[in-house]
Design a protein around this motif. Sequence first.
Motif, PDB file in Angstrom:
ATOM      1  N   PRO A  46       0.819  -1.220   0.000  1.00 21.39           N
ATOM      2  CA  PRO A  46       0.000   0.000   0.000  1.00 21.39           C
ATOM      3  C   PRO A  46       0.849   1.264   0.000  1.00 21.39           C
ATOM      4  CG  PRO A  46      -0.795  -1.575   1.630  1.00 21.39           C
ATOM      5  CD  PRO A  46       0.524  -2.097   1.150  1.00 21.39           C
ATOM      6  N   THR A  48       1.000   4.963   1.579  1.00 24.08           N
ATOM      7  CA  THR A  48       0.463   5.659   2.747  1.00 24.08           C
ATOM      8  C   THR A  48       0.312   7.145   2.467  1.00 24.08           C
ATOM      9  OG1 THR A  48       1.449   4.051   4.268  1.00 24.08           O
ATOM     10  CG2 THR A  48       0.826   6.199   5.174  1.00 24.08           C
ATOM     11  N   ASN A 116     -10.086   4.859   3.142  1.00 19.52           N
ATOM     12  CA  ASN A 116      -8.975   4.531   2.248  1.00 19.52           C
ATOM     13  C   ASN A 116      -9.485   4.531   0.813  1.00 19.52           C
ATOM     14  OD1 ASN A 116      -7.101   4.210   4.340  1.00 19.52           O
ATOM     15  ND2 ASN A 116      -7.635   2.043   4.611  1.00 19.52           N
ATOM     16  N   ASN A 143      -3.556   4.109   1.541  1.00 19.26           N
ATOM     17  CA  ASN A 143      -3.879   3.847   2.942  1.00 19.26           C
ATOM     18  C   ASN A 143      -3.802   5.136   3.762  1.00 19.26           C
ATOM     19  OD1 ASN A 143      -4.466   1.831   5.032  1.00 19.26           O
ATOM     20  ND2 ASN A 143      -2.483   2.469   5.867  1.00 19.26           N
ATOM     21  N   ASP A 146      -5.037   2.503   8.842  1.00 17.11           N
ATOM     22  CA  ASP A 146      -5.159   1.052   8.879  1.00 17.11           C
ATOM     23  C   ASP A 146      -6.563   0.647   9.306  1.00 17.11           C
ATOM     24  OD1 ASP A 146      -2.521   0.847   8.182  1.00 17.11           O
ATOM     25  OD2 ASP A 146      -1.786   0.404  10.200  1.00 17.11           O
TER      26      ASP A 146
END
Length: 390
Positions: A46, A48, A116, A143, A146
């Motif tokens: 992913p 971020t 997300n 992302n 989380d």
Amino acid sequence: MTFEDWFTTEFAVRQAYIDSLEDIRTLTSNFPKALINGYDGNKTAPITFVPGKRYRLRVISMSVNNWFKFRIPGHKMTIIEADGVESMPLEVDGLILGPGQRYSAIVTAHDSAQFNYIYNVTSYSQTLFSQGLIPLMYTGLINYRDGAPVKTIPAPSDEHLVWPEETAMQVADKQAPLPVDRQIELTMKKFTHTHHQHQTTLGNTLYKPVLVPTLYTALSMGDLATNSSVYGPQTNAYVLKHLDVVDVVINNPELEDHTFHFHGHNVQVIETGPYGNLSTENREPVAHKVSGPWPMWRDTIQVHGFEFIRVRFRADNPGVWFLHCHLAWHEYNGVAVVFVEAPGVLQQRQSVPKEMVEMCKRQGIPTQGNGAGNQGFDLSGLPPAVYPSS
């Protein structure tokens, strides 16, 4: 981010298979998967995003065949650079990268980490006639937090999205189009060679390496180095005068798209427009598009099917420079020309290092003379040039 087409067989094996076909459109294997940031497609880690931050995404196509489309639904991108040249900001919905092209784009993260998002990567190619196997679709995660839910965003069709075009971008330093001293027009020609092989030329012949590397001929032939004949017809050599502004037009009368890479220079993208006969293909008419007052400079350009592109550069970098299709099997088959730039100035400024001469000698490669290693215009010893049928 890097995008690559990932073949499971070596190039020589793939090329032998392609050469064995009577019609490239019957290709039923050889379709590459994709690597994203070096990982197999959907397995990429992913990306971020921190809410409210601005990110510069450097997006690089390391492909040898496939095109890539990249977008992050729910986020706009602002292009600020292409092929290492800074551009005026251009807002787009996504990026289309032909083999070898690069972009930097600014993406601003949303202020909230409530959701997300999913990014989309599409890998496709007109050289691999799909048989239902392409395009290939990949996704990855943007992302913000989380465990946050992924926001579902309707997917509009591509024609309703804004993508970068060669003529839409403007260079950041606001350089106007250069005045022209010389024009070179290159038209791709498709023909059938031995064993039903389908070949394409960019210059007069298929580019093939000659016995003496062209740089060595330019350095060793004295005043004759300004005559393109000494390099051999297989090189498609064009000799350029020092500091001339060269206007290059590439015509593509076929359905297939190409990317072309200029060694030794960035080029100004001046205009694109229709070329050839569209009547036999199910495609929209091609529009004529002219760059704005400050045309973009870049080193890798897309030349779409049934289109021409006009680019421009100043011959201020004495040397021997390759212009070639960036599709590996096209380059291998000779879709290329060579610019021999200011050979007289080159002879005054440069010489071949002794280590290079010794390396060539060990391999049996001559380092002086014309393309055949002879003097003057005696090209005996070269294999015959391959010309397209009339």
